[in-house]
Scaffold this motif. Structure first.
Motif, short mmCIF file in Angstrom:
data_model
loop_
_atom_site.label_atom_id
_atom_site.label_comp_id
_atom_site.label_asym_id
_atom_site.label_seq_id
_atom_site.Cartn_x
_atom_site.Cartn_y
_atom_site.Cartn_z
N PRO A 82 -7.90 2.89 -4.20
CA PRO A 82 -7.38 4.10 -4.86
C PRO A 82 -8.49 5.11 -5.12
O PRO A 82 -9.64 4.73 -5.35
CB PRO A 82 -6.82 3.57 -6.18
CG PRO A 82 -6.62 2.11 -5.98
CD PRO A 82 -7.70 1.69 -5.02
N ILE A 137 -2.96 -3.69 -7.45
CA ILE A 137 -2.59 -3.33 -6.08
C ILE A 137 -2.60 -4.50 -5.10
O ILE A 137 -2.27 -4.33 -3.93
CB ILE A 137 -3.53 -2.22 -5.54
CG1 ILE A 137 -4.99 -2.69 -5.55
CG2 ILE A 137 -3.36 -0.94 -6.37
CD1 ILE A 137 -5.95 -1.70 -4.89
N TRP A 149 -7.78 0.63 -11.28
CA TRP A 149 -7.06 -0.38 -10.51
C TRP A 149 -7.73 -1.74 -10.63
O TRP A 149 -8.89 -1.88 -11.03
CB TRP A 149 -6.99 0.02 -9.04
CG TRP A 149 -8.34 0.21 -8.42
CD1 TRP A 149 -9.12 1.33 -8.48
CD2 TRP A 149 -9.10 -0.77 -7.69
NE1 TRP A 149 -10.31 1.13 -7.83
CE2 TRP A 149 -10.33 -0.15 -7.33
CE3 TRP A 149 -8.87 -2.08 -7.29
CZ2 TRP A 149 -11.30 -0.82 -6.60
CZ3 TRP A 149 -9.84 -2.75 -6.56
CH2 TRP A 149 -11.05 -2.11 -6.23
N ASP A 205 0.81 -1.22 0.00
CA ASP A 205 0.00 0.00 0.00
C ASP A 205 0.84 1.28 0.00
O ASP A 205 0.43 2.29 -0.56
CB ASP A 205 -0.95 0.01 1.21
CG ASP A 205 -2.09 -1.00 1.05
OD1 ASP A 205 -2.17 -1.62 -0.03
OD2 ASP A 205 -2.88 -1.15 1.99
N SER A 229 1.43 1.84 -3.58
CA SER A 229 0.18 2.08 -4.31
C SER A 229 -0.39 3.46 -3.98
O SER A 229 -0.83 4.20 -4.87
CB SER A 229 -0.85 1.00 -3.97
OG SER A 229 -0.35 -0.27 -4.28
N ARG A 230 -0.39 3.82 -2.70
CA ARG A 230 -0.91 5.12 -2.27
C ARG A 230 -0.13 6.26 -2.91
O ARG A 230 -0.70 7.28 -3.30
CB ARG A 230 -0.81 5.26 -0.74
CG ARG A 230 -1.86 4.52 0.04
CD ARG A 230 -1.52 4.60 1.53
NE ARG A 230 -2.34 3.70 2.33
CZ ARG A 230 -3.54 4.02 2.81
NH1 ARG A 230 -4.03 5.22 2.57
NH2 ARG A 230 -4.24 3.15 3.51
N ASP A 285 -1.07 6.59 -6.49
CA ASP A 285 -2.42 7.14 -6.57
C ASP A 285 -2.41 8.65 -6.29
O ASP A 285 -3.14 9.42 -6.94
CB ASP A 285 -3.34 6.41 -5.57
CG ASP A 285 -4.80 6.75 -5.80
OD1 ASP A 285 -5.25 6.69 -6.97
OD2 ASP A 285 -5.50 7.08 -4.82
#
Lengths: 164, 156
Positions: A42, A35, A47, A13, A16-17, A20
């Protein structure tokens, strides 16, 4: 298109965060994230939790730049398709992996063409801003692989052992 | 059985993801054999194997999940009984470890290629499989030792 992939095993994460957040600030750029199975969702990018191998290949081919954990699957497919790769290694102390082997892998990856290694969010944002200028990898080091194939063939088909 | 001695039965095993990609980099080493492939996670991997080869999808398991682990072991044992391979080759991880052990038990010659991701030391499954691998390989020259693991090259 920017394609984020964190592998098929464990979510990541933190990475991924961060991707995003970049997507939210750059709505003109298409961003897709694979993800993993995670509760987080997201806000800006497209995604999927897990892609099939075919879907993965499709997105990989379309992408201008790949963003990923330091997993060998992504490293090999980015090299095979000549895509610039931005890698963030998982950290065991943050519970992102069982051990810190991705840190070691990342140190080696830094020496290869077409691969950039980042460790934090700021570094990643900065690199994504200039994603269009990143150079693609030279390709796969095929000589070493061919040597390996030759030795394995001799072992499999003729029973020749290279070491006693 | 003449035909069989000319065309070895090969079982090639890898977990989905990076291990599988590395196995595919080595697939030219298997061409001409009677091939079967084993993977986890992705059933569409069957499209990337050489024509005529068989494909098995097995359960993904790690050492923390004994139920899935037991299932994986049963699946692999059944595959080995059915395939009766002459050679078992794996790039990791857990499915390859069990495939090499069971293959060895039934007389197959075995090859372990530790993942190139393991720059600092051999993987856990790579270390555990040592006694059951006829060829015990690392993809890093600096990890090679005279008594093994050995180095013959790397997939990239």
């Amino acid at each position: 298109m920017i394609f984020l992939t964190v592998g098929s095993q464990v979510p990541f994460d933190r990475l991924s965060r961060s991707v995003d957040a970049w997507a939210a600030r750059n709505p003109q750029t298409e961003v897709f994230g694979q993800i993993g199975r995670t509760a987080w969702r997201p806000a800006a990018m497209q995604w999927a939790e897990v892609l099939s191998a075919d879907e993965y290949l499709e997105l990989l081919k379309r992408a201008r730049v790949i963003v990923a954990h330091a997993g060998m699957g992504t490293v090999i497919s980015a090299a095979e398709h000549g895509k610039p790769l931005i890698v963030m290694p998982r950290r065991a102390d943050l519970g992102e992996h069982r051990n810190d082997h991705q840190e070691f892998t990342a140190k080696w990856l830094m020496t290869r063409s077409g691969i950039s290694v980042v460790h934090g969010e700021d570094e990643l944002q900065h690199l994504l801003d200039k994603a269009g200028t990143l150079a693609p990898p030279d390709g796969l080091g095929s000589e070493s692989c061919e040597r390996m194939v030759t030795v394995l063939r001799e072992f499999i088909f003729e029973g020749v052992k290279p070491f006693q | 059985m003449d035909n069989r001695s000319r065309r070895p039965r090969i079982l090639a095993v890898a977990s989905g993801g990076g291990h599988w990609m590395q196995l595919m980099r080595l697939r030219d080493a298997l061409l001409g054999g009677d091939m079967a492939f084993v993977a986890t996670h992705f059933s569409d991997y069957r499209k990337s194997i050489p024509p005529g080869a068989r494909f098995y999808l097995v359960t993904d398991a790690n050492k923390k999940d004994w139920l899935r682990g037991t299932l994986l072991i049963c699946e692999l044992f059944w595959i080995i009984l059915r395939e009766r391979p002459d050679v078992v080759i794996s790039t990791g991880a857990a499915p390859g470890y069990f495939a090499l052990r069971f293959g060895r038990l039934l007389g197959a010659r075995t090859v372990w290629v530790d993942s190139i991701a393991n720059v600092g030391r051999m993987s856990l499954s790579g270390r555990l499989v040592r006694r059951y691998a006829d060829l015990w390989l690392t993809q890093w020259e600096h990890l090679a030792r005279p008594e093994g693991p050995h180095y013959i090259g790397a997939v990239l």
